[in-house]
Design an enzyme around this catalytic site. Structure first.
Site, PDB file in Angstrom:
ATOM      1  CG  PHE A 296      -9.642  -9.472  11.982  1.00  0.00           C
ATOM      2  CD1 PHE A 296      -8.372  -9.829  12.433  1.00  0.00           C
ATOM      3  CD2 PHE A 296      -9.940  -9.602  10.634  1.00  0.00           C
ATOM      4  CE1 PHE A 296      -7.427 -10.306  11.551  1.00  0.00           C
ATOM      5  CE2 PHE A 296      -8.987 -10.085   9.745  1.00  0.00           C
ATOM      6  CZ  PHE A 296      -7.728 -10.434  10.206  1.00  0.00           C
ATOM      7  CD  GLN A 297      -7.240  -7.424   8.196  1.00  0.00           C
ATOM      8  OE1 GLN A 297      -8.151  -7.268   7.402  1.00  0.00           O
ATOM      9  NE2 GLN A 297      -6.072  -7.951   7.844  1.00  0.00           N
TER      10      GLN A 297
ATOM     11  CD  GLU B 230      -1.716  -2.365   1.648  1.00  0.00           C
ATOM     12  OE1 GLU B 230      -0.515  -2.585   1.954  1.00  0.00           O
ATOM     13  OE2 GLU B 230      -2.615  -3.214   1.780  1.00  0.00           O
TER      14      GLU B 230
ATOM     15  CG  MET C  80      22.076  11.434   4.368  1.00  0.00           C
ATOM     16  SD  MET C  80      21.591  10.726   5.958  1.00  0.00           S
ATOM     17  CE  MET C  80      21.262  12.246   6.813  1.00  0.00           C
TER      18      MET C  80
ATOM     19  CE  LYS D 134     -16.965  -6.685   5.250  1.00  0.00           C
ATOM     20  NZ  LYS D 134     -16.361  -7.845   5.922  1.00  0.00           N
TER      21      LYS D 134
HETATM   22  C1  LIG Z   1      12.199   5.746   5.319  1.00  0.00           C
HETATM   23  C2  LIG Z   1      13.501   6.392   5.676  1.00  0.00           C
HETATM   24  N1  LIG Z   1      14.309   5.788   6.586  1.00  0.00           N
HETATM   25  C3  LIG Z   1      15.485   6.369   6.914  1.00  0.00           C
HETATM   26  C4  LIG Z   1      15.880   7.553   6.348  1.00  0.00           C
HETATM   27  C5  LIG Z   1      17.194   8.205   6.750  1.00  0.00           C
HETATM   28  N2  LIG Z   1      18.074   8.243   5.587  1.00  0.00           N
HETATM   29  C6  LIG Z   1      18.168   9.334   4.805  1.00  0.00           C
HETATM   30  S1  LIG Z   1      19.130   9.095   3.482  1.00  0.00           S
HETATM   31  C7  LIG Z   1      19.527   7.543   3.947  1.00  0.00           C
HETATM   32  C8  LIG Z   1      20.421   6.712   3.117  1.00  0.00           C
HETATM   33  C9  LIG Z   1      19.962   6.583   1.722  1.00  0.00           C
HETATM   34  O1  LIG Z   1      20.725   5.630   1.060  1.00  0.00           O
HETATM   35  P1  LIG Z   1      20.554   5.375  -0.478  1.00  0.00           P
HETATM   36  O2  LIG Z   1      19.126   5.162  -0.801  1.00  0.00           O
HETATM   37  O3  LIG Z   1      21.471   4.304  -0.899  1.00  0.00           O
HETATM   38  O4  LIG Z   1      20.945   6.769  -1.109  1.00  0.00           O
HETATM   39  P2  LIG Z   1      22.383   7.464  -1.211  1.00  0.00           P
HETATM   40  O5  LIG Z   1      22.440   8.487  -0.124  1.00  0.00           O
HETATM   41  O6  LIG Z   1      23.417   6.398  -1.041  1.00  0.00           O
HETATM   42  O7  LIG Z   1      22.403   8.076  -2.563  1.00  0.00           O
HETATM   43  C10 LIG Z   1      18.879   7.222   5.137  1.00  0.00           C
HETATM   44  C11 LIG Z   1      19.034   5.944   5.843  1.00  0.00           C
HETATM   45  C12 LIG Z   1      14.991   8.131   5.429  1.00  0.00           C
HETATM   46  N3  LIG Z   1      15.244   9.298   4.841  1.00  0.00           N
HETATM   47  N4  LIG Z   1      13.823   7.519   5.098  1.00  0.00           N
END
Ligand SMILES: Cc1ncc(C[n+]2csc(CCOP(=O)(O)OP(=O)(O)O)c2C)c(N)n1
Ligand SMILES: [Mg+2]
Lengths: 576, 171
Positions: free
Chosen positions: A125-126, A63, A484, A175
């Site tokens: 439920f749900q 979803e 990052m 529902k």
């Molecule tokens: C759902 C979610 N969980 C955690 C984060 C924290 N976060 C931001 S960027 C990142 C790493 C992203 O890695 P990648 O997709 O490989 O991108 P890159 O920076 O390597 O280009 C994380 C863990 C986030 N932004 N969103």
């Protein structure tokens, strides 16, 4: 079975039908053509009504994918995207996607099933209190209490989602609503006395802004997603050209002003260009256009645009003065305000200020080194994509390093071509959003440029792309890191790479192939160019796993909490 | 500074949670909230008292105004208003001190609404200062229970309270 009414002839006629049929009919009457969804017990009647309805339903594989696809559909077209999920876990799975849309003011209507009204609040439920859960991340939400309200609620939901400052609206359908019998009548009008967005700006304020522009020596246009939302790109270009004011945009504003325009300085903020950030520091008039002074943009607030008088144009009065004091507030729709402002403002010729910012632009361009080994730099991958798509593609990004490189190196000339989770920063956004965009615009070239980490958060949608042969091209910027996290650990945590290495990553090509999506792994520029070419000549989805230099960093950078003048990683033309 | 915010809302379920959520998301604690229907049975009026920074309260108020179920919002802190609150105070009282308590109740034009062997229940209506004053005076006797309705306010004179204050209207 859905009862088909000829929309125009019979719109006003009352027909007896079930709530589920009324739901479908109201979607048809609201001109909904596509729903992204996933069935379950609480929405079985609705799915039955959808079975032979003239509405395309795209079955996603999670979803969250439905919500992001609806969001991508909306960002690419400006029309509200629609998603549908069952009660409980189906509904809660939508939440991240709804919050993503909320943070970026994207029009979306999310429908959820719920347990029958008699069971609400009993931990049936749900059951999930989804209106309660989504209260802070929706523009408005409804719990439908009577089937006869359905057409009215649906009409209102779309109206609220797509007018004023857009945003997601959730409609929860117990529902029993979908099985009840109802006399269907689609309302002719929407009557919401508590909802009256301001479109027209106050003329006196606009005149004051025009005067301030004439008086300014160093004006700067700072443009955000509101300019895209209101379709103000052409007016904005005319205004900038008439007054010779340089323009910077936020991540959300990319494409609202042509990326290749002589007056464009690039993005501002944490990973903004030198020219854009220095211009903010030096300007004497900052004209904020549909932007909200987000902390990733301003850095240290009290040092943001320290010498500038501020004009703030925004449709949302609650944004005015929220983060910075404003000298000339103008509440109104960006396009409506710019139209008047453009007429009132006197032409200005290029001046010393423009020469100055142009010089910064020339002296401090975005730059990176290419390793002698021939390994691909991630920036190069984006530049290659830019070239091979002639800058015309719709590009959806995931979150972080690669997202910033898209923003820096793909010069978007048109609005609604850059889809990115700006406010929430949702990893896993890009691929399903690209699916939504490709479904909405079958003739557009749509790319999902994903992080290797982010892609794995919604990789299941490969099945969706394969099932419907949706022509989404996927480019994974594979640096084998949560880039990052790695960059911040390198710079601020003494290279202690805690839980940021993704090795071993899956073989993304095999993963794609297992879902019926062809693909290829590439490791150098020549391979990449060929792969992009192949992708462009493949009718359905295609995946390119681009192995890039793992340790590349995003620069320049304003360290968290720093002022825009404190950029690190600046490279002058002479050094590079 | 303490703010009194008057809000007209549609009587829809969940509207209280929507309004309250806009305060709590900024870490603001609502000091009191009083809700009841107005002259129009579809519309309720909320009076919210909240302590906080002028600028932040203004921003919250603007966000409240954006809620679909909210018709009007005004920060009436600076207006000339009539303010009332009702409190019920159960005070420990026996034959030895009951008359002293009665005296205080009289001075404040409050009422005794319940008497038992060991306590009396005092009902008092007034503005905040009046309520605080009687509570202070009764405290030495032993307050066993105290409940307050929260403040309701109305702008004085002919000016109807439903006109949003200028600050909000001009934003
Ligand atoms: C759902 C979610 N969980 C955690 C984060 C924290 N976060 C931001 S960027 C990142 C790493 C992203 O890695 P990648 O997709 O490989 O991108 P890159 O920076 O390597 O280009 C994380 C863990 C986030 N932004 N969103
Ligand atoms: Mg990565």
């Amino acid at each position: 079975m859905a009862i088909r009414l000829n929309k125009d002839d019979e719109r006003r006629k009352i027909k007896r039908m079930t709530g589920a049929q009324a739901f479908v009919q109201a979607l048809i009457d609201t001109d909904v053509d596509t729903v992204f969804g996933y069935p379950g017990g609480a929405v079985l009647s609705i799915y039955d009504a959808l079975y032979d309805a003239p509405i395309r339903h795209i079955l996603v594989r999670h979803e969250q994918g439905a919500a992001h696809a609806a969001d991508g559909y909306a960002r690419a077209t400006g029309r509200p995207g629609v998603c549908l999920a069952t009660s409980g876990p189906g509904a809660t799975n939508l939440v991240t996607g709804i919050a993503t849309a909320y943070m970026d003011s994207i029009p979306m209507v999310a429908f959820t099933g719920n347990v029958a009204q008699g069971l609400l609040g009993t931990d049936a439920f749900q059951e999930a209190d989804i209106t309660g859960i989504t209260l802070p991340v929706t523009k408005h939400n409804y719990l439908v209490r009577s089937a006869k309200d359905l057409p009215k609620v649906i009409r209102e939901a779309f109206h609220i989602a797509s007018t004023g400052r857009p945003g997601p609206v959730l409609v929860d359908l117990p529902k029993d609503i979908s099985i009840a019998q109802v006399d269907y009548e689609y309302p002719e009008t929407v009557d919401l006395p508590g909802y009256k967005p301001t479109y027209k700006g106050h003329i006196r304020q606009i005149l004051e802004a025009a005067y301030a522009i004439s008086a300014a020596e160093k004006p700067l246009l700072y443009v955000g997603g509101g300019a895209v939302a209101s379709g103000a790109h052409e007016l904005l270009a005319q205004l900038a050209e008439k007054t010779n004011i340089p323009v910077t945009t936020t991540l959300m504003g990319l494409g609202a002003f042509p990326g290749t325009h002589r007056l464009f300085l690039g993005m501002l903020g944490m990973h903004g260009t030198v020219a854009a950030n220095w211009a903010v520091c030096e300007c004497d008039l900052l004209i904020a256009v549909g932007a909200r002074f987000d902390d990733r943009v301003t850095g240290k607030l009290d040092q943001f645009a320290p010498n500038a008088k501020v004009i703030h144009i925004d449709i949302d009065p609650a944004e005015i003065g929220k983060n910075v004091p404003v000298d000339i507030p103008i509440v109104g729709d960006v396009a409506a305000v710019l139209e008047v402002l453009l007429e009132k403002v006197s032409p200005k010729s290029a001046n010393a200020w423009l020469t100055q910012v142009e010089q910064w632009k020339q002296e401090y361009p975005l730059a990176y080194d290419k390793p002698e080994t021939g390994e691909l730099m991630p920036q190069e991958a984006i530049e290659t994509l830019y070239k091979k798509t002639a800058g015309k593609a719709v590009v959806a990004g995931d979150v972080w390093q690669h997202q910033m490189w898209i923003a820096q190196y793909y010069k978007f000339d048109n609005p609604r071509h850059h889809l990115s989770s700006g406010g929430l920063g949702t990893m896993g956004y890009g691929f399903p959003a690209a699916i939504g965009a490709a479904v909405a615009k079958p003739d557009a070239e749509v790319w999902a440029v994903c992080g290797d980490g982010s892609f794995q958060m919604n990789a299941q949608e490969l099945s969706t792309a394969a099932t419907y042969d949706i022509p989404v091209k996927i480019m994974i910027i594979n640096n084998s890191y949560l880039g990052m996290v790695r960059q911040w650990q390198e710079l601020f945590f003494r290279q202690r790479y805690s839980n940021s290495h993704l090795m071993p990553n899956p073989d993304f090509v095999k993963l794609a192939e297992a879902h019926g999506v062809p693909g290829v792994t590439v490791k150098n520029r020549a391979q990449l160019e060929e792969a992009v070419h192949t992708a462009q000549n493949t009718s359905g989805p295609y995946l390119i796993d681009v192995h890039v230099v793992p340790e590349a960093n995003v620069f320049p950078m304003v360290p968290a909490g720093g002022a825009l003048s404190d950029m690190v990683g600046i490279r002058g033309r002479l050094e590079s | 500074m303490k703010h009194t915010i008057s809000i007209q809302v549609y009587n829809h379920s969940g509207v209280l949670a929507r309004v309250a959520g806009l305060f709590s998301r900024r870490g603001y604690n609502i000091e009191s909230i009083a809700v009841g229907v107005t002259e129009d049975p579809d519309i309720s009026r909320m009076t919210i008292v909240v302590e906080g920074d002028e600028h932040i309260v203004e921003q919250i108020t603007k966000n409240v105004h954006k809620l679909i179920d909210v018709l009007k919002v005004s920060d009436i802190s600076q207006e000339d208003t009539v303010d009332r609150e009702l409190a019920l105070i159960k005070v420990a009282a026996d034959t030895s001190n009951r008359s002293d308590i009665l005296q205080i109740v009289d001075i404040f034009r409050a009422h005794i609404v319940d008497v038992s062997e060991k306590s009396v229940v005092v009902e008092i209506v007034g503005d905040e200062q009046k309520l605080e004053a009687i509570i202070q005076l009764l405290r030495p006797y032993g307050i066993k229970e105290l409940t307050r309705t929260g403040k309701i306010s109305m702008v004085r004179g002919s000016k109807p309270q439903s006109i949003p204050s200028r600050r909000i209207a001009s934003a």
